[in-house]
Motif scaffolding. Structure first.
Motif, mmCIF file in Angstrom:
data_model
loop_
_atom_site.group_PDB
_atom_site.id
_atom_site.type_symbol
_atom_site.label_atom_id
_atom_site.label_comp_id
_atom_site.label_asym_id
_atom_site.label_seq_id
_atom_site.Cartn_x
_atom_site.Cartn_y
_atom_site.Cartn_z
ATOM 1 N N VAL A 181 -11.135 5.067 -3.718
ATOM 2 C CA VAL A 181 -10.528 5.878 -4.774
ATOM 3 C C VAL A 181 -9.150 6.319 -4.291
ATOM 4 C CG1 VAL A 181 -11.760 7.954 -3.964
ATOM 5 C CG2 VAL A 181 -10.803 7.886 -6.277
ATOM 6 N N LEU A 182 -8.139 5.919 -5.034
ATOM 7 C CA LEU A 182 -6.743 6.202 -4.697
ATOM 8 C C LEU A 182 -6.322 7.481 -5.405
ATOM 9 C CD1 LEU A 182 -4.017 5.403 -3.433
ATOM 10 C CD2 LEU A 182 -3.624 3.932 -5.436
ATOM 11 N N CYS A 183 -5.803 8.434 -4.629
ATOM 12 C CA CYS A 183 -5.453 9.752 -5.162
ATOM 13 C C CYS A 183 -3.984 10.068 -4.891
ATOM 14 C CB CYS A 183 -6.337 10.826 -4.537
ATOM 15 S SG CYS A 183 -8.111 10.585 -4.780
ATOM 16 N N ALA A 215 1.139 1.703 -4.713
ATOM 17 C CA ALA A 215 0.285 0.524 -4.886
ATOM 18 C C ALA A 215 0.009 -0.151 -3.552
ATOM 19 C CB ALA A 215 0.936 -0.455 -5.852
ATOM 20 N N ALA A 216 1.045 -0.292 -2.727
ATOM 21 C CA ALA A 216 0.874 -0.934 -1.421
ATOM 22 C C ALA A 216 -0.089 -0.136 -0.544
ATOM 23 C CB ALA A 216 2.226 -1.076 -0.723
ATOM 24 N N TYR A 217 0.012 1.178 -0.594
ATOM 25 C CA TYR A 217 -0.879 2.034 0.186
ATOM 26 C C TYR A 217 -2.324 1.876 -0.286
ATOM 27 C CZ TYR A 217 -2.632 6.243 2.500
ATOM 28 O OH TYR A 217 -3.342 7.122 3.286
ATOM 29 N N GLY A 218 -2.521 1.932 -1.587
ATOM 30 C CA GLY A 218 -3.864 1.811 -2.133
ATOM 31 C C GLY A 218 -4.466 0.441 -1.913
ATOM 32 N N TYR A 219 -3.637 -0.582 -2.002
ATOM 33 C CA TYR A 219 -4.109 -1.951 -1.815
ATOM 34 C C TYR A 219 -4.598 -2.168 -0.385
ATOM 35 C CZ TYR A 219 -4.113 -7.054 -2.350
ATOM 36 O OH TYR A 219 -4.481 -8.376 -2.404
ATOM 37 N N ALA A 229 -8.242 7.441 -0.445
ATOM 38 C CA ALA A 229 -6.894 7.088 0.011
ATOM 39 C C ALA A 229 -5.882 8.014 -0.651
ATOM 40 C CB ALA A 229 -6.583 5.637 -0.328
ATOM 41 N N ILE A 230 -5.193 8.803 0.179
ATOM 42 C CA ILE A 230 -4.196 9.756 -0.320
ATOM 43 C C ILE A 230 -2.853 9.420 0.312
ATOM 44 C CG2 ILE A 230 -3.567 12.193 -0.544
ATOM 45 C CD1 ILE A 230 -6.543 12.836 0.038
#
Length: 264
Positions: A181-183, A215-219, A229-230
């Motif tokens: 879960v991307l926050c 997007a790159a961080y969440g991916y 993922a924050i």
């Protein structure tokens, strides 16, 4: 069921912003794509943009994800056994006091953020578990960690997505399927314009990040199997602030930030 080496990802809200950036990353990694959005022209433009730089197969589905039972309609049009990645990105927000905001629009938001997203996972997840392989990336928000006056239902719906994602991630341990879960905090996307509908002076510019970076961080987090993922150290700090202060205090702080953004 046996599956060939072709990888397929389904991305909602793929016409722009984080959805498009995530679709580009998936295409770069040679995933076939199923792109879903309500905006037909922008969705076709997104498809063309991706194909300009990546060779992949792309299917587009123009769907209003705020409609009840739309997840079943999508499921009936795809082959769930071929879905390796689900990216639940679609969403929008509304700004204003709950007693004064439009219920029809809020109902659409709740259907989209909660019912459609949950139902879509419910339908596709059994195939992933059966194959013992799959990744799910759900878009929540920094808003998930505390109540949000002036955007009460948006914050509450994102809190649901955070809790739901963490719970099923735990259930899926040992199955080969992961849930991330991307926050993110405020991000430069079309979302900001939707939030500001009817509020001409509301410009949310505090702590703004780029869609590409988020997007790159969440991916990366999704592929590493991280649960929550924050992106950004300041956002990480803000996510734990409610643990150090009372919920009443953090609610007051959020209200002050919202009022400041509205006045800026």
């Amino acid at each position: 069921m046996e599956k060939n080496n072709i990888k397929t990802a389904l991305v909602t809200g793929a016409a722009s912003g984080l959805g498009l950036e995530l679709a580009l990353l998936l295409a770069k990694d040679e995933y076939d794509l199923i792109l879903i959005d309500i905006e037909s022209k922008k969705l076709q433009d997104a498809k063309s943009h991706i194909l300009n730089t990546h060779q992949t197969n792309i299917s587009v589905l123009v769907k209003d994800l705020s409609v009840i039972n739309i997840a079943q309609e999508i499921y009936d049009e795809i082959d769930a056994s071929k879905i390796d990645v689900i990216v639940n990105n679609a969403g929008f927000g509304l700004f204003g006091t709950f007693y004064d905001t439009d219920w029809d629009r809020e109902l659409q938001m709740l259907h989209l953020h909660i019912l459609t997203t949950t139902h879509l996972i419910k339908l596709i997840l059994p195939e992933m578990v059966k194959r013992q392989s799959g990744k799910i990336l759900n878009l929540s928000s920094l808003a998930a960690f505390q109540p949000g006056p002036m955007m009460a239902l948006y914050y509450a719906s994102k809190a649901y997505m955070l809790s739901f994602s963490q719970a099923i991630s735990n259930e899926l341990k040992g199955t080969g399927v992961s849930v991330t879960v991307l926050c993110p905090g405020p991000t430069k996307t079309a979302f900001q314009g939707v939030v500001s509908e009817g509020v001409n002076d509301n410009k949310i510019g505090f702590n703004m990040a780029s869609a590409k970076d988020v997007a790159a961080y969440g991916y990366k987090a999704m592929h590493n199997g991280r649960v929550v993922a924050i992106p950004g150290n300041f956002n990480k700090f803000l996510s734990v602030l409610p643990r150090m202060l009372t919920r009443n205090r953090t609610t007051k702080i959020v209200r002050k930030i919202q009022d400041k953004n509205r006045a800026s």
